[in-house]
Motif scaffolding. Structure first.
Motif, short mmCIF file in Angstrom:
data_model
loop_
_atom_site.label_atom_id
_atom_site.label_comp_id
_atom_site.label_asym_id
_atom_site.label_seq_id
_atom_site.Cartn_x
_atom_site.Cartn_y
_atom_site.Cartn_z
N GLY A 14 0.80 -1.23 0.00
CA GLY A 14 0.00 0.00 0.00
C GLY A 14 0.83 1.27 0.00
N TYR A 15 2.14 1.20 -0.32
CA TYR A 15 2.97 2.40 -0.36
C TYR A 15 3.27 2.76 -1.81
CZ TYR A 15 3.79 0.92 4.45
OH TYR A 15 3.63 0.52 5.73
N THR A 16 3.38 4.07 -2.08
CA THR A 16 3.60 4.47 -3.47
C THR A 16 5.07 4.73 -3.80
OG1 THR A 16 2.93 6.62 -2.72
CG2 THR A 16 1.33 5.40 -4.03
N THR A 17 5.86 5.08 -2.79
CA THR A 17 7.28 5.35 -3.09
C THR A 17 8.18 4.57 -2.15
OG1 THR A 17 7.09 7.23 -1.62
CG2 THR A 17 7.02 7.70 -3.98
N PHE A 18 9.38 4.30 -2.65
CA PHE A 18 10.37 3.67 -1.78
C PHE A 18 10.99 4.71 -0.88
CE2 PHE A 18 10.48 0.33 -5.11
CZ PHE A 18 10.19 -0.73 -4.28
N ARG A 19 11.43 4.26 0.27
CA ARG A 19 12.11 5.18 1.17
C ARG A 19 13.57 5.27 0.77
NH1 ARG A 19 10.21 3.39 6.89
NH2 ARG A 19 8.13 4.26 7.00
N THR A 41 16.64 1.60 12.57
CA THR A 41 15.44 0.87 12.93
C THR A 41 14.24 1.66 12.42
OG1 THR A 41 16.59 0.34 14.94
CG2 THR A 41 14.26 -0.19 14.89
N GLY A 42 13.30 0.95 11.86
CA GLY A 42 12.12 1.64 11.34
C GLY A 42 12.35 2.19 9.94
N GLY A 43 13.57 2.00 9.41
CA GLY A 43 13.90 2.54 8.09
C GLY A 43 13.24 1.76 6.96
N GLY A 44 12.80 0.54 7.28
CA GLY A 44 12.12 -0.26 6.26
C GLY A 44 13.04 -1.30 5.64
N LYS A 45 13.75 -2.02 6.50
CA LYS A 45 14.69 -3.03 5.98
C LYS A 45 13.97 -4.22 5.35
CE LYS A 45 17.06 -3.01 9.88
NZ LYS A 45 16.72 -1.67 10.37
N SER A 46 12.87 -4.65 5.98
CA SER A 46 12.21 -5.87 5.50
C SER A 46 11.84 -5.79 4.02
CB SER A 46 10.94 -6.15 6.30
OG SER A 46 11.10 -5.74 7.62
N ILE A 47 11.34 -4.62 3.62
CA ILE A 47 10.90 -4.47 2.23
C ILE A 47 12.06 -4.65 1.26
CG2 ILE A 47 10.21 -2.57 0.67
CD1 ILE A 47 7.82 -2.18 2.56
N CYS A 48 13.29 -4.35 1.73
CA CYS A 48 14.47 -4.49 0.86
C CYS A 48 14.67 -5.92 0.37
CB CYS A 48 15.74 -4.05 1.59
SG CYS A 48 15.76 -2.32 1.97
N LYS A 295 6.52 -4.20 16.88
CA LYS A 295 5.37 -3.32 17.10
C LYS A 295 5.70 -1.93 16.59
CE LYS A 295 2.65 -1.73 21.08
NZ LYS A 295 1.28 -2.02 20.71
N SER A 296 4.90 -1.44 15.65
CA SER A 296 5.30 -0.20 14.99
C SER A 296 4.80 1.04 15.71
CB SER A 296 4.80 -0.20 13.55
OG SER A 296 3.39 -0.14 13.53
N ASN A 297 3.79 0.87 16.61
CA ASN A 297 3.23 2.09 17.22
C ASN A 297 3.71 2.31 18.66
OD1 ASN A 297 1.81 -0.15 18.09
ND2 ASN A 297 -0.14 0.91 18.28
N GLY A 321 8.50 4.59 17.44
CA GLY A 321 8.16 5.22 16.16
C GLY A 321 8.65 4.55 14.89
N ARG A 322 8.57 3.23 14.83
CA ARG A 322 8.97 2.56 13.59
C ARG A 322 8.04 2.96 12.45
NH1 ARG A 322 11.82 -2.48 15.44
NH2 ARG A 322 11.90 -3.15 13.31
N ASP A 323 6.84 3.41 12.79
CA ASP A 323 5.89 3.79 11.75
C ASP A 323 6.13 5.21 11.22
OD1 ASP A 323 5.12 5.18 13.98
OD2 ASP A 323 3.19 4.20 14.21
P1 ADP Z 1 13.12 -2.04 10.13
O1 ADP Z 1 13.18 -3.54 10.00
O2 ADP Z 1 14.12 -1.32 9.31
O3 ADP Z 1 13.14 -1.58 11.56
P2 ADP Z 1 10.52 -2.34 9.02
O4 ADP Z 1 10.90 -3.12 7.85
O5 ADP Z 1 9.86 -3.02 10.16
O6 ADP Z 1 11.76 -1.53 9.58
O7 ADP Z 1 9.64 -1.10 8.55
C1 ADP Z 1 9.21 -0.12 9.47
C2 ADP Z 1 7.87 0.44 9.04
O8 ADP Z 1 8.00 1.24 7.87
C3 ADP Z 1 6.86 -0.64 8.72
O9 ADP Z 1 5.63 -0.27 9.30
C4 ADP Z 1 6.81 -0.61 7.21
O10 ADP Z 1 5.58 -1.07 6.71
C5 ADP Z 1 7.05 0.86 6.89
N1 ADP Z 1 7.62 1.08 5.54
C6 ADP Z 1 8.62 0.39 4.96
N2 ADP Z 1 8.86 0.85 3.72
C7 ADP Z 1 8.00 1.86 3.50
C8 ADP Z 1 7.76 2.76 2.39
N3 ADP Z 1 8.46 2.68 1.27
N4 ADP Z 1 6.79 3.68 2.52
C9 ADP Z 1 6.09 3.77 3.68
N5 ADP Z 1 6.26 2.97 4.75
C10 ADP Z 1 7.20 2.02 4.67
#
Ligand code: ADP
Length: 712
Positions: A14-19, A41-48, A295-297, A321-323
């Motif tokens: 559900g995201y439109t741009t990469f971080r 942390t919270g940078g969005g590693k999993s999506i990578c 937990k993201s919140n 604040g991972r979110d």
């Molecule tokens: P990390 O493992 O780096 O701590 P996560 O992979 O858990 O971080 O991601 C942290 C939060 O950021 C998650 O809620 C995730 O869905 C959100 N997130 C990741 N990539 C994006 C993106 N491109 N746009 C918006 N939110 C994102």
């Protein structure tokens, strides 16, 4: 390639741009280069690795250090509609073989595995029967013995990656790596320098601060009270400290859980689950808690004691604040914690060279607590990151506007009292003497005859202890080691006693709400909670706080509008979209269309300019002649919120031009309907009045009547 990656990002997440960093890392993997990604942390590693996993042919193996983390990740993938599973010690051999069998038949896109599994050669050979296209290593710093969480079993990853016949692309990810650790990881995994991506350690949404010279329990009480509806973690250094603080919070009426290695597994799991599911808002824990928590919140992380080093601190604090929403990280500094950390280093059994390394890191942690520069900048420099030199604009030092108060006279009284008591007693007794307590022990020791006896009787004993804490934190006095620490004067105290140096203390730290949400947000949060309990998943996996916040501001009423909300993806919409749409439609019907559709903007951001409370800021703008629509646009808040701000300001005694709220010709009829129908619910009143009478006018009349009653 990138286009397809973006499409998948939108469809599944559900995201439109990469971080920042995600795009470069993903491209590098798609180009089949082994990669190291260092992201906060919270940078969005999993999506990578999740996006490349979706694009690759076979399966992606993810090495992850903790069982709970795996479960959480796999649950999150299921929520997004991605087939995934995990293999760890919670499963029996039969189940493991079943999952490998399914994997061989292409059932999963991702399999999470604990590193300990890889120590077994037979398991490694089982894995080599799979078509592994990518090998992702989460928390990759665990592979380095210089890392703060070295895990010997991580070393088996090297064998495994060599043994796999498919020669998968390796992607290693971590949030915390000093230059030394980065070099070590690259070396061990043979990753080229051009494939190391450091996206920066900066956390734009975190506010850092160090609280000194204040009674810790008082601060915690005020803080958690102020942020009652938010989730937070309070880290303490020892199990005992956790138990004491936890008991104290329960006694004070807060819903808190606790977590440390001394509790049974069942107890730990239970409080962890309650915290994840938002049933408990506060978690008091040792550093045993958290590695597995996605937990993201989490809105705040308080450190009740000094952490052992910056790496550990930044990782723990980073759980806030991972979110990406505004969150806070405070250390409650007490000089006596340094002794505790030194003691813990001595207990580690490390060799002398590593011990010296640990002591150095501890000193850098202590320096963090005393520095006057921007705290975020201090951390960036610690990790060797280049930066512009500009402060973050959020931390204690960037934002501190508190007045410095001259407390030299009180400091002299305390320091001289310590001298007169021969530097042989603890802070409680010193405080009691200054207070002039009639305590039996004081009489026995004849301290009631000292010239400092009762010299500070206008203060409470607790306030005197706080001042003593402050003097210790500032290095005027120190506490001896041992169970009954004794107060002693330092060199610095002498110049104060001789009248050569003044002592200043900042006013008490004001605690405030981290975020102020609108009423719809609270309702959506309730909806999320009930859906989460129904489906047996933690609420933040249904939708994150940031998604709910955006929903509460954009107020989507149909499917198309819903997809514009960040974090609403296909599968999640199919599962939950209608539930949330229904709640929003109902809310709008009850509150009228004056709930404006506003683009996301944090209230706290607009606070940066004006320090007065949010409702006063709105009121000031209203008084300056702006109408609700204009203020709502300026402040990026809904119209309803602004109206409520104004009503609140009036209730608290601010003068207003009533005609701007209540059209004169309607005042009587509104008042009459209120008498008839009561003021508890607005909707029936609105229905009973001419359609041109808006909610603001109704609220205005209710407020005016209330003020009248108060006045009489
Ligand atoms: P990390 O493992 O780096 O701590 P996560 O992979 O858990 O971080 O991601 C942290 C939060 O950021 C998650 O809620 C995730 O869905 C959100 N997130 C990741 N990539 C994006 C993106 N491109 N746009 C918006 N939110 C994102």
């Amino acid at each position: 390639m990138l286009e397809q990656a973006k499409k998948l990002l939108h469809t599944y997440f559900g995201y439109t741009t990469f971080r920042k960093g995600q795009e470069e890392i993903i491209l590098n993997i798609l180009n089949k280069q082994d990669t190291l990604g260092i992201m906060p942390t919270g940078g969005g590693k999993s999506i990578c690795y999740q996006i490349p996993a979706l694009m690759a042919e076979g399966v992606t193996i993810v090495i992850s250090p903790l069982i709970s983390l795996m479960k959480d990740q796999v649950d999150a993938l299921h929520q997004a509609g991605i087939p995934a599973t995990f293999i760890n010690s919670s499963l029996d051999n039969g189940e493991i073989e079943n999952r490998i069998y399914d994997a061989r038949h292409g059932v999963y896109k991702l399999i999470y595995i604990a590193p300990e599994r890889l120590e077994s050669a037979s398991f490694r050979s089982l894995l080599s029967t799979l078509n592994v296209s990518i090998l992702a290593i989460d928390e990759a710093h665990c592979i380095s013995q210089w890392g703060h969480d070295f895990r010997p079993s991580y070393r088996s990853i090297q064998y495994m990656s060599k043994e796999l016949p498919t020669k998968p692309v390796v992607i290693a990810l971590t949030a915390t790596a000093t230059k030394e650790v980065t070099a070590d990881i690259s070396h061990l995994l043979s990753i080229q320098e051009s494939s190391v991506f450091v996206t920066g350690f900066k956390r734009e949404n975190l506010l850092f601060s160090v609280i000194k010279g204040e009674n810790k329990r008082d601060f915690v009480t005020r803080y958690v009270k102020e942020n009652k509806s938010q989730a937070g973690i309070i880290y303490a250094a020892t199990r005992r400290e956790v138990n004491d603080l936890h008991a104290f919070l329960l006694k004070s009426g807060f819903a808190a859980g606790k977590y440390h290695a001394g509790l049974s597994e069942t107890q730990r799991n239970q409080s962890q689950e309650q915290f994840l599911h938002d049933d408990l808002s506060i978690m008091v824990a040792t550093n045993a808690f958290g590695m597995g928590i996605n937990k993201s919140n989490v809105r705040y992380v308080l450190h009740y004691n000094l952490p052992k080093n910056i790496e550990a601190y930044y990782q723990e604090a980073g759980r806030a604040g991972r979110d990406g929403e505004p969150s806070e990280c405070h250390i409650l500094y007490g000089a006596q914690d340094i002794q505790l950390q030194k003691f813990l280093i001595e207990q580690t059994g490390l060799d002398p060279v590593k011990k010296v390394n640990e002591y150095e890191k501890l000193q850098q942690m202590i320096d963090y607590c005393h520095t006057e520069k921007c705290l975020q900048v201090y951390i960036l420099e610690y990790f060797g990151e280049e930066h512009s030199g500009a402060g973050c604009g959020r931390c204690l030092h960037c934002k501190d506007t508190r007045e410095r108060v001259d407390i030299t006279t009180d400091a002299m009284k305390i320091l001289s009292c310590i001298t007169r008591m021969n530097q042989q007693f603890g802070k409680t007794l010193v405080a009691q003497v200054l207070k002039g307590s009639k305590n039996k022990r004081i009489k026995e020791l004849r301290f009631d005859g000292l010239s400092t006896y009762g010299l500070m009787k206008q203060y409470s004993e607790k306030d005197i202890v706080s001042l003593i804490d402050f003097l210790v934190a500032e290095g005027y006095a120190s506490l001896s080691n041992g169970q009954y620490p004794v107060l002693m004067l330092n060199e610095k105290a002498m110049s104060v006693l001789k009248g050569q140096q003044k002592v200043y203390k900042k006013e008490q730290m004001k605690t405030k709400q981290i975020v102020v949400d609108n009423a719809l947000f609270e309702i959506l949060r309730e909806t999320r909670k009930s859906i989460a309990s129904r489906d047996g998943v933690p609420p933040y996996l249904v939708f994150s706080d940031s998604t709910l916040r955006e929903m509460s501001q954009l107020c989507p009423t149909d499917e198309k509008a819903m997809f514009n909300v960040k974090g609403v993806a296909q599968v999640k919409f199919e599962r939950y979209g209608q539930d949330f749409l229904e709640v929003i439609r109902k809310y709008l019907a009850e509150h009228g269309e004056n709930v404006k559709t506003i683009v996301v903007h944090q209230e706290s951001k607009s606070n940066e300019v004006d320090e007065s409370p949010s409702f006063i800021q709105s009121f000031k703008l209203f008084s300056s002649g702006k109408d609700i629509n204009e203020i709502s646009k300026d402040r990026a808040m809904s119209g309803v919120t602004i109206q409520n701000h104004i009503i609140r300001a009036i209730t608290e005694g601010h003068e207003v031009d009533w005609e701007r709220i209540i059209p004169e010709q309607y005042e009587d009829i509104i008042s009459q309907k209120i008498d008839e129908l009561g003021a508890e619910k607005l909707k029936p009143l609105k229905d009973a009045l001419p359609s041109e009478v808006d909610y603001f006018a109704i609220k205005g009349v209710i407020c005016k009547k209330m003020l009248k009653i108060k006045a009489t």
